[in-house]
Design an enzyme around this catalytic site. Structure first.
Site, mmCIF file in Angstrom:
data_model
loop_
_atom_site.group_PDB
_atom_site.id
_atom_site.type_symbol
_atom_site.label_atom_id
_atom_site.label_comp_id
_atom_site.label_asym_id
_atom_site.label_seq_id
_atom_site.Cartn_x
_atom_site.Cartn_y
_atom_site.Cartn_z
ATOM 1 N N HIS A 78 12.599 -27.595 11.264
ATOM 2 C CA HIS A 78 11.893 -26.513 10.575
ATOM 3 C C HIS A 78 11.799 -26.762 9.074
ATOM 4 O O HIS A 78 12.814 -26.818 8.374
ATOM 5 C CB HIS A 78 12.617 -25.187 10.827
ATOM 6 C CG HIS A 78 11.771 -23.986 10.586
ATOM 7 N ND1 HIS A 78 12.265 -22.701 10.601
ATOM 8 C CD2 HIS A 78 10.436 -23.851 10.343
ATOM 9 C CE1 HIS A 78 11.295 -21.841 10.382
ATOM 10 N NE2 HIS A 78 10.173 -22.518 10.212
ATOM 11 N N TYR A 111 13.993 -16.698 10.802
ATOM 12 C CA TYR A 111 13.271 -15.439 10.891
ATOM 13 C C TYR A 111 14.236 -14.258 10.948
ATOM 14 O O TYR A 111 14.770 -13.907 12.003
ATOM 15 C CB TYR A 111 12.368 -15.419 12.125
ATOM 16 C CG TYR A 111 11.360 -16.546 12.192
ATOM 17 C CD1 TYR A 111 10.893 -17.184 11.045
ATOM 18 C CD2 TYR A 111 10.871 -16.993 13.418
ATOM 19 C CE1 TYR A 111 9.972 -18.215 11.109
ATOM 20 C CE2 TYR A 111 9.935 -18.025 13.492
ATOM 21 C CZ TYR A 111 9.503 -18.632 12.337
ATOM 22 O OH TYR A 111 8.586 -19.660 12.406
#
Length: 312
Positions: free
Chosen positions: A131, A45
């Site tokens: 992830h 992110y």
């Protein structure tokens, strides 16, 4: 109900638009004041920006007063190749002086955790998630990444391990092939669509996992104003889903229920869902979400949605 909501910090990494430090801080202040004590982030992110902003805020709070999760699998390394100026191709408006490097090996997962702790300014995270292995090589990711995570848990470096994905198939494989505590599934168990209900959610009883339902607004589609800038899985909104969203909005309106209130509360009706994860870079939106979470919804609304063919 605030115990059943977590703040997803992807927007604080400048997802789709630039966010000032002050606005990011205002969102975190609103979350804390509203009673949210579970926070989720990732190196992905904003190439580490989300972790840095979240860590700066949480370091001011007693460490045992909140739970923190981040993710591993993508190392953030200096960009030695061509630069375009920003990372907008990946969805984040940040300088592309770094890039993501896929490394699900034991060494890569440990290096990812260490780098995250440095960016966060923390000595530990509570939960570490693999992830998006399906975005690279799912077989390799599960074969190497899951044992690597288990090793960190066994060594006492994290309390819980799991996977964070958009794909139900990837999540199901991870649960069946690994010894996980948590699954974060984004956008696949929402008021708009529920494919996770078929196989993933029943695994909660079989395997004892916690399920976190993320992206419950399907990237803004189920937000109150259904902005034209909404995305679906980081891309354009398919016309059939835009039409389905409007039908959902109309049925909810007939019951006097704002669409986002139904969207927030629907996943929590399933016993497998531990909490919902919402992300925003606007404090006013989060304040509205907290109000929607407490709103009383007529039981008949869910039955009406089923009768209209909008819920399985």
């Amino acid at each position: 109900m605030t115990a059943r909501i977590a703040l997803g910090a992807a927007p604080l990494g400048n997802l789709y638009r630039e966010v000032s430090d002050e606005d990011a801080r205002a969102v975190l202040e609103e979350a804390w004041t509203g009673g949210i004590r579970h926070y989720d982030t990732a190196p992905h992110y904003g190439l580490g920006l989300s972790e840095r902003r979240l860590g700066a805020f949480l370091r001011e709070r007693p460490r045992d007063s909140f739970r923190l999760s981040t993710k591993a699998g993508r190392l953030i390394v200096p960009n030695t190749g061509r630069r375009r100026g920003t990372d907008e191709a990946a969805g984040f408006v940040v300088p592309d002086d770094h890039v993501r490097h896929w490394d699900p090996t034991s060494d890569g997962i440990r290096r990812s955790l260490d780098a995250s702790l440095e960016r966060l300014g923390m000595d530990r995270v509570d939960t570490l998630l693999l992830h998006d292995p399906d975005a690279y090589d799912l077989d390799e990711g599960l074969r190497q990444g899951l044992p690597a995570l288990a090793g960190l848990r066994e060594a006492g470096l994290v309390d819980e391990i799991g996977i964070g994905v958009n794909s139900v198939a990837a999540a199901v494989r991870a649960v069946r092939e690994g010894d996980l505590d948590v699954v974060m599934i984004a956008g696949r168990y929402t008021l708009l669509e529920q494919p996770a209900a078929e196989e993933l959610l029943p695994l909660r009883r079989e395997r004892g996992i916690r399920v976190l339902a993320a992206a419950v607004f399907n990237s803004g589609l189920l937000a109150s104003d259904a902005p034209a800038t909404a995305h679906y899985d980081y891309g354009p909104v398919p016309p059939e889903l835009a039409e389905r969203t409007e039908r959902l909005r109309e049925v909810c309106a007939r019951s006097g229920v704002p669409l986002p209130a139904a969207a927030l509360q629907y996943p929590l009706r399933h016993p497998a869902v531990d909490r919902v994860v919402v992300g925003t870079a606007r404090a006013a939106e989060l304040r509205a979400d907290l109000r929607h979470l407490e709103r009383e919804i007529p039981a008949g609304l869910w039955e009406t949605l089923r009768e209209e063919g909008l819920l399985a």
